[in-house]
Scaffold this motif. Sequence first.
Motif, PDB file in Angstrom:
ATOM      1  N   SER A  18      69.466  18.919  55.076  1.00  0.00           N
ATOM      2  CA  SER A  18      69.189  19.535  56.373  1.00  0.00           C
ATOM      3  C   SER A  18      68.271  20.728  56.218  1.00  0.00           C
ATOM      4  O   SER A  18      67.869  21.346  57.194  1.00  0.00           O
ATOM      5  CB  SER A  18      70.494  20.015  57.017  1.00  0.00           C
ATOM      6  OG  SER A  18      71.355  18.926  57.196  1.00  0.00           O
ATOM      7  N   GLY A  65      71.161  21.515  60.225  1.00  0.00           N
ATOM      8  CA  GLY A  65      70.528  22.677  59.607  1.00  0.00           C
ATOM      9  C   GLY A  65      69.165  22.949  60.221  1.00  0.00           C
ATOM     10  O   GLY A  65      68.856  22.497  61.323  1.00  0.00           O
ATOM     11  N   LYS A  66      68.325  23.677  59.492  1.00  0.00           N
ATOM     12  CA  LYS A  66      67.007  24.095  59.972  1.00  0.00           C
ATOM     13  C   LYS A  66      66.135  22.923  60.404  1.00  0.00           C
ATOM     14  O   LYS A  66      65.440  23.003  61.412  1.00  0.00           O
ATOM     15  CB  LYS A  66      66.256  24.862  58.878  1.00  0.00           C
ATOM     16  CG  LYS A  66      66.429  26.337  58.920  1.00  0.00           C
ATOM     17  CD  LYS A  66      65.718  26.927  60.124  1.00  0.00           C
ATOM     18  CE  LYS A  66      65.682  28.417  59.999  1.00  0.00           C
ATOM     19  NZ  LYS A  66      65.855  29.108  61.245  1.00  0.00           N
TER      20      LYS A  66
END
Length: 192
Positions: A13, A45-46
Amino acid sequence: MGKIKILQLITSSAVRGSESIALNQIRSSQNADFQYVLCSLRPLGKIHEYAKTAGIPAYSLEIRSPLDFLFAPGRLKRLIKEQEIDLVHVYGLSSDLLCRWVRSSFSVLVTAIHSVYTYRKPLEFWLDHFSHRAVDLFISNSRLGADYYAQKAQIPREKFSVIHTGVDPEQYSKVPSLNRFRQRWGLPAETL
Protein backbone atom coordinates in the motif's frame (compact mmCIF):
# COMPACT_ATOMS: atom_id res chain seq x y z
CA MET A 1 -20.49 -3.84 -25.36
CA GLY A 2 -19.29 -2.43 -22.03
CA LYS A 3 -15.82 -1.44 -20.96
CA ILE A 4 -13.13 -4.02 -20.26
CA LYS A 5 -12.61 -3.97 -16.49
CA ILE A 6 -9.00 -4.33 -15.42
CA LEU A 7 -7.90 -5.00 -11.86
CA GLN A 8 -4.37 -3.83 -11.06
CA LEU A 9 -3.38 -6.04 -8.11
CA ILE A 10 -0.35 -4.83 -6.17
CA THR A 11 1.29 -6.13 -3.04
CA SER A 12 2.03 -3.06 -0.95
CA SER A 13 0.00 0.00 0.00
CA ALA A 14 3.11 2.17 0.04
CA VAL A 15 4.13 4.22 -2.97
CA ARG A 16 6.98 2.10 -4.31
CA GLY A 17 8.22 1.00 -7.73
CA SER A 18 5.60 -1.47 -8.96
CA GLU A 19 2.80 0.31 -7.13
CA SER A 20 3.73 3.62 -8.82
CA ILE A 21 3.91 1.90 -12.20
CA ALA A 22 0.42 0.44 -11.73
CA LEU A 23 -1.05 3.77 -10.64
CA ASN A 24 0.68 5.70 -13.45
CA GLN A 25 -0.51 3.14 -15.99
CA ILE A 26 -4.08 3.70 -14.87
CA ARG A 27 -3.74 7.49 -14.78
CA SER A 28 -2.13 7.71 -18.21
CA SER A 29 -4.49 5.31 -19.97
CA GLN A 30 -6.13 7.06 -22.90
CA ASN A 31 -8.23 4.07 -23.89
CA ALA A 32 -11.90 4.73 -23.22
CA ASP A 33 -12.61 0.99 -23.59
CA PHE A 34 -10.88 0.23 -20.27
CA GLN A 35 -12.04 0.80 -16.72
CA TYR A 36 -9.49 0.28 -13.97
CA VAL A 37 -9.72 -0.84 -10.36
CA LEU A 38 -6.75 -0.90 -7.97
CA CYS A 39 -6.33 -3.39 -5.13
CA SER A 40 -3.48 -4.16 -2.76
CA LEU A 41 -2.81 -7.20 -0.64
CA ARG A 42 -1.76 -5.02 2.30
CA PRO A 43 -4.11 -2.70 4.25
CA LEU A 44 -5.13 0.69 2.89
CA GLY A 45 -2.30 3.20 2.57
CA LYS A 46 -0.86 6.12 0.58
CA ILE A 47 -1.35 4.47 -2.81
CA HIS A 48 -5.08 4.20 -2.10
CA GLU A 49 -5.25 7.90 -1.22
CA TYR A 50 -3.60 8.80 -4.54
CA ALA A 51 -5.91 6.47 -6.44
CA LYS A 52 -9.08 7.82 -4.84
CA THR A 53 -7.93 11.42 -5.44
CA ALA A 54 -7.59 10.50 -9.13
CA GLY A 55 -11.09 8.96 -9.12
CA ILE A 56 -9.83 5.38 -9.31
CA PRO A 57 -11.70 2.78 -7.22
CA ALA A 58 -9.20 1.36 -4.72
CA TYR A 59 -9.50 -1.63 -2.41
CA SER A 60 -7.42 -3.79 -0.10
CA LEU A 61 -7.48 -7.48 0.77
CA GLU A 62 -6.35 -6.42 4.28
CA ILE A 63 -3.52 -8.95 4.64
CA ARG A 64 -1.70 -8.05 7.85
CA SER A 65 -0.35 -11.46 8.84
CA PRO A 66 0.27 -14.87 7.24
CA LEU A 67 -3.04 -16.05 8.72
CA ASP A 68 -4.90 -13.32 6.79
CA PHE A 69 -3.56 -14.83 3.57
CA LEU A 70 -5.91 -17.77 4.13
CA PHE A 71 -8.91 -15.44 3.70
CA ALA A 72 -7.45 -13.53 0.75
CA PRO A 73 -8.65 -15.90 -2.01
CA GLY A 74 -12.28 -15.51 -0.91
CA ARG A 75 -11.94 -11.73 -0.61
CA LEU A 76 -10.31 -11.51 -4.04
CA LYS A 77 -12.96 -13.69 -5.68
CA ARG A 78 -15.68 -11.54 -4.13
CA LEU A 79 -14.05 -8.32 -5.36
CA ILE A 80 -13.60 -9.75 -8.87
CA LYS A 81 -17.25 -10.80 -8.96
CA GLU A 82 -18.62 -7.53 -7.51
CA GLN A 83 -16.51 -5.37 -9.84
CA GLU A 84 -17.09 -7.69 -12.85
CA ILE A 85 -13.37 -7.87 -13.57
CA ASP A 86 -12.30 -9.20 -17.00
CA LEU A 87 -8.51 -8.99 -16.73
CA VAL A 88 -6.16 -8.99 -13.74
CA HIS A 89 -2.70 -7.41 -14.06
CA VAL A 90 -0.52 -8.45 -11.12
CA TYR A 91 2.67 -7.05 -9.65
CA GLY A 92 4.70 -9.19 -7.25
CA LEU A 93 4.99 -12.87 -6.46
CA SER A 94 2.40 -12.96 -3.66
CA SER A 95 -0.23 -11.18 -5.78
CA ASP A 96 0.62 -13.37 -8.72
CA LEU A 97 0.35 -16.68 -6.89
CA LEU A 98 -2.90 -15.59 -5.25
CA CYS A 99 -4.42 -14.81 -8.66
CA ARG A 100 -3.29 -18.11 -10.09
CA TRP A 101 -5.10 -19.79 -7.21
CA VAL A 102 -8.44 -18.07 -8.03
CA ARG A 103 -7.86 -18.06 -11.82
CA SER A 104 -11.30 -19.41 -12.71
CA SER A 105 -12.87 -16.16 -11.43
CA PHE A 106 -11.82 -14.00 -14.41
CA SER A 107 -10.86 -14.18 -18.10
CA VAL A 108 -7.23 -13.04 -18.44
CA LEU A 109 -4.19 -12.96 -16.13
CA VAL A 110 -1.20 -10.76 -16.97
CA THR A 111 1.95 -10.87 -14.81
CA ALA A 112 4.40 -7.97 -14.65
CA ILE A 113 8.13 -8.66 -14.39
CA HIS A 114 10.07 -5.51 -13.54
CA SER A 115 13.56 -6.82 -12.93
CA VAL A 116 16.08 -9.54 -13.55
CA TYR A 117 15.21 -11.45 -10.40
CA THR A 118 18.67 -12.72 -9.44
CA TYR A 119 17.66 -12.68 -5.75
CA ARG A 120 14.77 -15.11 -6.23
CA LYS A 121 15.11 -18.47 -4.58
CA PRO A 122 14.87 -21.67 -6.66
CA LEU A 123 11.59 -22.52 -4.89
CA GLU A 124 10.03 -19.30 -6.19
CA PHE A 125 11.01 -20.11 -9.77
CA TRP A 126 9.68 -23.65 -9.26
CA LEU A 127 6.33 -22.23 -8.07
CA ASP A 128 6.25 -20.08 -11.20
CA HIS A 129 7.05 -23.05 -13.40
CA PHE A 130 4.47 -25.24 -11.69
CA SER A 131 1.64 -22.69 -12.04
CA HIS A 132 2.56 -20.68 -15.16
CA ARG A 133 -0.25 -22.23 -17.21
CA ALA A 134 -2.70 -20.00 -15.32
CA VAL A 135 -0.93 -16.90 -16.73
CA ASP A 136 -1.94 -15.68 -20.18
CA LEU A 137 0.94 -13.24 -20.61
CA PHE A 138 4.11 -12.24 -18.81
CA ILE A 139 5.12 -8.63 -19.46
CA SER A 140 8.74 -7.74 -18.79
CA ASN A 141 10.25 -4.28 -18.94
CA SER A 142 13.36 -5.62 -20.68
CA ARG A 143 14.34 -8.39 -23.07
CA LEU A 144 17.03 -9.49 -20.61
CA GLY A 145 14.42 -9.77 -17.83
CA ALA A 146 12.10 -11.84 -20.04
CA ASP A 147 14.91 -14.14 -21.21
CA TYR A 148 16.26 -14.65 -17.69
CA TYR A 149 12.86 -15.32 -16.16
CA ALA A 150 11.78 -17.70 -18.93
CA GLN A 151 15.01 -19.66 -18.55
CA LYS A 152 15.06 -19.79 -14.73
CA ALA A 153 11.38 -20.71 -14.36
CA GLN A 154 11.40 -22.90 -17.49
CA ILE A 155 8.43 -21.06 -18.98
CA PRO A 156 8.11 -20.91 -22.79
CA ARG A 157 9.58 -17.59 -24.01
CA GLU A 158 6.51 -17.18 -26.26
CA LYS A 159 4.46 -16.35 -23.15
CA PHE A 160 6.55 -13.19 -22.64
CA SER A 161 6.19 -9.77 -24.16
CA VAL A 162 8.56 -6.85 -23.60
CA ILE A 163 7.14 -3.40 -22.91
CA HIS A 164 9.68 -0.90 -21.69
CA THR A 165 8.60 1.20 -18.73
CA GLY A 166 8.08 4.80 -19.77
CA VAL A 167 8.77 7.98 -17.88
CA ASP A 168 6.28 10.81 -17.55
CA PRO A 169 8.28 14.02 -18.06
CA GLU A 170 5.55 16.04 -16.31
CA GLN A 171 6.59 14.42 -13.03
CA TYR A 172 9.97 16.10 -13.30
CA SER A 173 9.02 19.45 -14.85
CA LYS A 174 8.86 21.30 -11.53
CA VAL A 175 12.07 19.96 -10.00
CA PRO A 176 14.31 23.07 -9.50
CA SER A 177 17.64 21.28 -10.12
CA LEU A 178 16.34 19.89 -13.41
CA ASN A 179 15.12 23.33 -14.48
CA ARG A 180 18.57 24.82 -13.73
CA PHE A 181 20.20 21.95 -15.64
CA ARG A 182 17.95 22.58 -18.67
CA GLN A 183 18.69 26.32 -18.59
CA ARG A 184 22.44 25.77 -18.27
CA TRP A 185 22.53 23.51 -21.32
CA GLY A 186 19.82 25.31 -23.30
CA LEU A 187 17.45 22.34 -23.29
CA PRO A 188 13.72 22.64 -23.91
CA ALA A 189 11.32 22.27 -20.95
CA GLU A 190 10.11 18.81 -22.08
CA THR A 191 13.65 17.42 -21.85
CA LEU A 192 14.50 15.54 -18.66
